[in-house]
Design a protein around this motif. Sequence first.
Motif, PDB file in Angstrom:
ATOM      1  N   GLU A  96      -6.763  14.295  14.074  1.00  0.00           N
ATOM      2  CA  GLU A  96      -5.741  13.293  13.788  1.00  0.00           C
ATOM      3  C   GLU A  96      -5.255  13.466  12.345  1.00  0.00           C
ATOM      4  OE1 GLU A  96      -7.427   9.437  14.228  1.00  0.00           O
ATOM      5  OE2 GLU A  96      -7.140   9.374  16.397  1.00  0.00           O
ATOM      6  N   ASP A  97      -4.193  12.742  12.007  1.00  0.00           N
ATOM      7  CA  ASP A  97      -3.797  12.661  10.599  1.00  0.00           C
ATOM      8  C   ASP A  97      -4.955  12.094   9.784  1.00  0.00           C
ATOM      9  OD1 ASP A  97      -1.279  13.588  11.181  1.00  0.00           O
ATOM     10  OD2 ASP A  97      -0.385  11.588  11.320  1.00  0.00           O
ATOM     11  N   HIS A  98      -5.156  12.675   8.609  1.00  0.00           N
ATOM     12  CA  HIS A  98      -6.165  12.151   7.677  1.00  0.00           C
ATOM     13  C   HIS A  98      -5.402  11.384   6.603  1.00  0.00           C
ATOM     14  CE1 HIS A  98      -9.819  13.077   4.834  1.00  0.00           C
ATOM     15  NE2 HIS A  98      -9.609  11.787   5.012  1.00  0.00           N
ATOM     16  N   LEU A  99      -5.532  10.066   6.623  1.00  0.00           N
ATOM     17  CA  LEU A  99      -4.709   9.213   5.769  1.00  0.00           C
ATOM     18  C   LEU A  99      -5.574   8.396   4.810  1.00  0.00           C
ATOM     19  CD1 LEU A  99      -2.224   7.804   8.439  1.00  0.00           C
ATOM     20  CD2 LEU A  99      -1.883   9.771   6.934  1.00  0.00           C
ATOM     21  N   ARG A 100      -4.999   8.101   3.656  1.00  0.00           N
ATOM     22  CA  ARG A 100      -5.603   7.144   2.723  1.00  0.00           C
ATOM     23  C   ARG A 100      -4.568   6.083   2.376  1.00  0.00           C
ATOM     24  NH1 ARG A 100      -7.335   9.187  -2.973  1.00  0.00           N
ATOM     25  NH2 ARG A 100      -8.952  10.269  -1.799  1.00  0.00           N
ATOM     26  N   TRP A 101      -5.009   4.838   2.394  1.00  0.00           N
ATOM     27  CA  TRP A 101      -4.197   3.703   1.955  1.00  0.00           C
ATOM     28  C   TRP A 101      -4.716   3.275   0.586  1.00  0.00           C
ATOM     29  CZ3 TRP A 101      -1.035   0.739   5.643  1.00  0.00           C
ATOM     30  CH2 TRP A 101      -0.969   1.348   6.902  1.00  0.00           C
ATOM     31  N   GLU A 102      -3.810   3.130  -0.388  1.00  0.00           N
ATOM     32  CA  GLU A 102      -4.186   2.670  -1.725  1.00  0.00           C
ATOM     33  C   GLU A 102      -3.344   1.454  -2.097  1.00  0.00           C
ATOM     34  OE1 GLU A 102      -3.905   5.780  -4.586  1.00  0.00           O
ATOM     35  OE2 GLU A 102      -5.512   6.980  -3.687  1.00  0.00           O
ATOM     36  N   LEU A 103      -4.017   0.407  -2.565  1.00  0.00           N
ATOM     37  CA  LEU A 103      -3.338  -0.838  -2.924  1.00  0.00           C
ATOM     38  C   LEU A 103      -2.450  -0.620  -4.145  1.00  0.00           C
ATOM     39  CD1 LEU A 103      -3.219  -3.928  -2.217  1.00  0.00           C
ATOM     40  CD2 LEU A 103      -4.932  -4.235  -4.035  1.00  0.00           C
ATOM     41  N   GLU A 104      -1.174  -1.009  -4.016  1.00  0.00           N
ATOM     42  CA  GLU A 104      -0.214  -0.927  -5.106  1.00  0.00           C
ATOM     43  C   GLU A 104      -0.029  -2.276  -5.799  1.00  0.00           C
ATOM     44  OE1 GLU A 104       2.792   1.946  -5.511  1.00  0.00           O
ATOM     45  OE2 GLU A 104       0.723   2.613  -5.765  1.00  0.00           O
ATOM     46  N   HIS A 105      -0.096  -3.354  -5.002  1.00  0.00           N
ATOM     47  CA  HIS A 105       0.186  -4.698  -5.541  1.00  0.00           C
ATOM     48  C   HIS A 105      -0.386  -5.710  -4.567  1.00  0.00           C
ATOM     49  CE1 HIS A 105       2.351  -8.000  -7.450  1.00  0.00           C
ATOM     50  NE2 HIS A 105       2.750  -8.371  -6.240  1.00  0.00           N
ATOM     51  N   TRP A 106      -0.831  -6.847  -5.083  1.00  0.00           N
ATOM     52  CA  TRP A 106      -1.261  -7.935  -4.207  1.00  0.00           C
ATOM     53  C   TRP A 106      -0.954  -9.273  -4.883  1.00  0.00           C
ATOM     54  CZ3 TRP A 106      -5.674 -11.186  -5.290  1.00  0.00           C
ATOM     55  CH2 TRP A 106      -6.359 -10.843  -6.464  1.00  0.00           C
ATOM     56  N   ALA A 107      -0.739 -10.290  -4.080  1.00  0.00           N
ATOM     57  CA  ALA A 107      -0.419 -11.613  -4.623  1.00  0.00           C
ATOM     58  C   ALA A 107      -0.815 -12.688  -3.620  1.00  0.00           C
ATOM     59  CB  ALA A 107       1.074 -11.723  -4.907  1.00  0.00           C
TER      60      ALA A 107
ATOM     61  N   TYR B  38       0.824  -1.209   0.000  1.00  0.00           N
ATOM     62  CA  TYR B  38       0.000   0.000   0.000  1.00  0.00           C
ATOM     63  C   TYR B  38       0.858   1.260   0.000  1.00  0.00           C
ATOM     64  CZ  TYR B  38      -3.871  -3.010   1.555  1.00  0.00           C
ATOM     65  OH  TYR B  38      -4.819  -3.990   1.660  1.00  0.00           O
ATOM     66  N   ARG B  39       0.372   2.259  -0.711  1.00  0.00           N
ATOM     67  CA  ARG B  39       0.861   3.625  -0.533  1.00  0.00           C
ATOM     68  C   ARG B  39       0.019   4.279   0.555  1.00  0.00           C
ATOM     69  NH1 ARG B  39       1.003   7.741  -5.205  1.00  0.00           N
ATOM     70  NH2 ARG B  39      -1.117   6.977  -5.506  1.00  0.00           N
ATOM     71  N   VAL B  40       0.690   4.952   1.491  1.00  0.00           N
ATOM     72  CA  VAL B  40      -0.018   5.676   2.542  1.00  0.00           C
ATOM     73  C   VAL B  40       0.106   7.166   2.232  1.00  0.00           C
ATOM     74  CG1 VAL B  40      -0.269   6.035   5.011  1.00  0.00           C
ATOM     75  CG2 VAL B  40       0.623   3.852   4.159  1.00  0.00           C
ATOM     76  N   LEU B  41      -1.037   7.835   2.031  1.00  0.00           N
ATOM     77  CA  LEU B  41      -1.063   9.211   1.562  1.00  0.00           C
ATOM     78  C   LEU B  41      -1.670  10.139   2.605  1.00  0.00           C
ATOM     79  CD1 LEU B  41      -2.520   8.168  -1.875  1.00  0.00           C
ATOM     80  CD2 LEU B  41      -0.238   9.105  -1.584  1.00  0.00           C
ATOM     81  N   ASN B  42      -1.112  11.349   2.689  1.00  0.00           N
ATOM     82  CA  ASN B  42      -1.646  12.396   3.544  1.00  0.00           C
ATOM     83  C   ASN B  42      -2.758  13.105   2.777  1.00  0.00           C
ATOM     84  OD1 ASN B  42      -2.156  14.812   4.947  1.00  0.00           O
ATOM     85  ND2 ASN B  42      -0.038  14.970   5.655  1.00  0.00           N
ATOM     86  N   ALA B  43      -3.983  13.027   3.269  1.00  0.00           N
ATOM     87  CA  ALA B  43      -5.114  13.607   2.536  1.00  0.00           C
ATOM     88  C   ALA B  43      -5.098  15.127   2.542  1.00  0.00           C
ATOM     89  CB  ALA B  43      -6.431  13.109   3.133  1.00  0.00           C
ATOM     90  N   TYR B  44      -4.367  15.732   3.481  1.00  0.00           N
ATOM     91  CA  TYR B  44      -4.330  17.191   3.559  1.00  0.00           C
ATOM     92  C   TYR B  44      -3.462  17.813   2.457  1.00  0.00           C
ATOM     93  CZ  TYR B  44      -6.397  16.609   8.215  1.00  0.00           C
ATOM     94  OH  TYR B  44      -7.218  16.274   9.270  1.00  0.00           O
ATOM     95  N   ASN B  45      -2.377  17.122   2.080  1.00  0.00           N
ATOM     96  CA  ASN B  45      -1.449  17.741   1.116  1.00  0.00           C
ATOM     97  C   ASN B  45      -0.970  16.787   0.017  1.00  0.00           C
ATOM     98  OD1 ASN B  45       0.347  16.064   2.439  1.00  0.00           O
ATOM     99  ND2 ASN B  45       1.488  17.710   3.441  1.00  0.00           N
ATOM    100  N   SER B  46      -1.546  15.585  -0.070  1.00  0.00           N
ATOM    101  CA  SER B  46      -1.221  14.592  -1.107  1.00  0.00           C
ATOM    102  C   SER B  46       0.168  13.971  -0.951  1.00  0.00           C
ATOM    103  CB  SER B  46      -1.344  15.201  -2.517  1.00  0.00           C
ATOM    104  OG  SER B  46      -2.639  15.685  -2.752  1.00  0.00           O
ATOM    105  N   GLU B  47       0.850  14.236   0.140  1.00  0.00           N
ATOM    106  CA  GLU B  47       2.192  13.681   0.353  1.00  0.00           C
ATOM    107  C   GLU B  47       2.121  12.167   0.546  1.00  0.00           C
ATOM    108  OE1 GLU B  47       5.784  13.996   3.704  1.00  0.00           O
ATOM    109  OE2 GLU B  47       3.758  14.694   4.160  1.00  0.00           O
ATOM    110  N   VAL B  48       3.077  11.449  -0.051  1.00  0.00           N
ATOM    111  CA  VAL B  48       3.215  10.010   0.202  1.00  0.00           C
ATOM    112  C   VAL B  48       3.935   9.845   1.535  1.00  0.00           C
ATOM    113  CG1 VAL B  48       4.155   7.818  -0.599  1.00  0.00           C
ATOM    114  CG2 VAL B  48       3.275   9.474  -2.259  1.00  0.00           C
ATOM    115  N   ARG B  49       3.223   9.329   2.528  1.00  0.00           N
ATOM    116  CA  ARG B  49       3.783   9.196   3.867  1.00  0.00           C
ATOM    117  C   ARG B  49       4.623   7.935   4.025  1.00  0.00           C
ATOM    118  NH1 ARG B  49       0.840  11.903   7.993  1.00  0.00           N
ATOM    119  NH2 ARG B  49       2.103  10.680   9.443  1.00  0.00           N
ATOM    120  N   ASP B  50       4.232   6.867   3.344  1.00  0.00           N
ATOM    121  CA  ASP B  50       4.942   5.602   3.530  1.00  0.00           C
ATOM    122  C   ASP B  50       4.512   4.622   2.439  1.00  0.00           C
ATOM    123  OD1 ASP B  50       6.673   3.822   4.695  1.00  0.00           O
ATOM    124  OD2 ASP B  50       5.773   3.913   6.689  1.00  0.00           O
TER     125      ASP B  50
END
Length: 237
Positions: free
Chosen positions: A226-237, A56-68
């Motif tokens: 709190e931090d407003h975060l979004r997780w988006e799937l990058e790959h799965w197997a 997963y990509r972890v994104l900051n919803a406030y500024n679109s930054e990739v957090r992790d």
Amino acid sequence: MISRRQLLQRRACLALLALPAACSIVPLPGLRRSALPASTAMPAVRPPAAGQTWSYRVLNAYNSEVRDLVQETVATIGPQITIERQSPRLGALPAEIQAPWGQVVQDPSWDMVQTYDTPLPLWLQPLAVGASWSADTNYHAGTSSFRNWISVQMRVAALEQVQLASGTFNTYRIEKFIRLTHYDSSRSQCTRTDTLWFAPEVGRWVARETNGEYWRQGRRPTQYREDHLRWELEHWA
């Protein structure tokens, strides 16, 4: 010698120069999703197996930054299912533990790992739009033996198709509203919303958004987010 007037003018110029950088902060665009007909046939939930992975990509919803970037791997199968987690930024992360599949015993998605007296569901069984569930239980934060209260209200809100860079997925949108007593006693009226787009074929969510609020006590109580975060799937197997 710089006069006070010149100093104020310089500060004003510097403030103006900083404006483009501040204005360049762009909130995260909304998730690309669309409603699915109620008649859409959904697959069964993929059962767990050792070696299954989700990244997963972890994104900051406030500024679109990739957090992790977080990779999760099913490490053990048994009475408990252990999902090991790691990221290039932080290395090994606390594990998620389910018992049985779909029921979380140890949840690392908080600022401190929560371990529940009673497992909490990630999704409802059977999965059906309109299904709802609520419960109160207690949790331990980290290695603390102190028991804190948590209340979860949960519903399957809709069938939605989600488009990500990793593919297009038919999902159940699952909404949770959570209230809890925080392990930090200076926080009160703690609430969190947790929305999952759960894809049965993947056996996990393909997108997830978390956001919360609390009050910090003091001479003048103040509300924080709190931090407003979004997780988006990058790959799965």
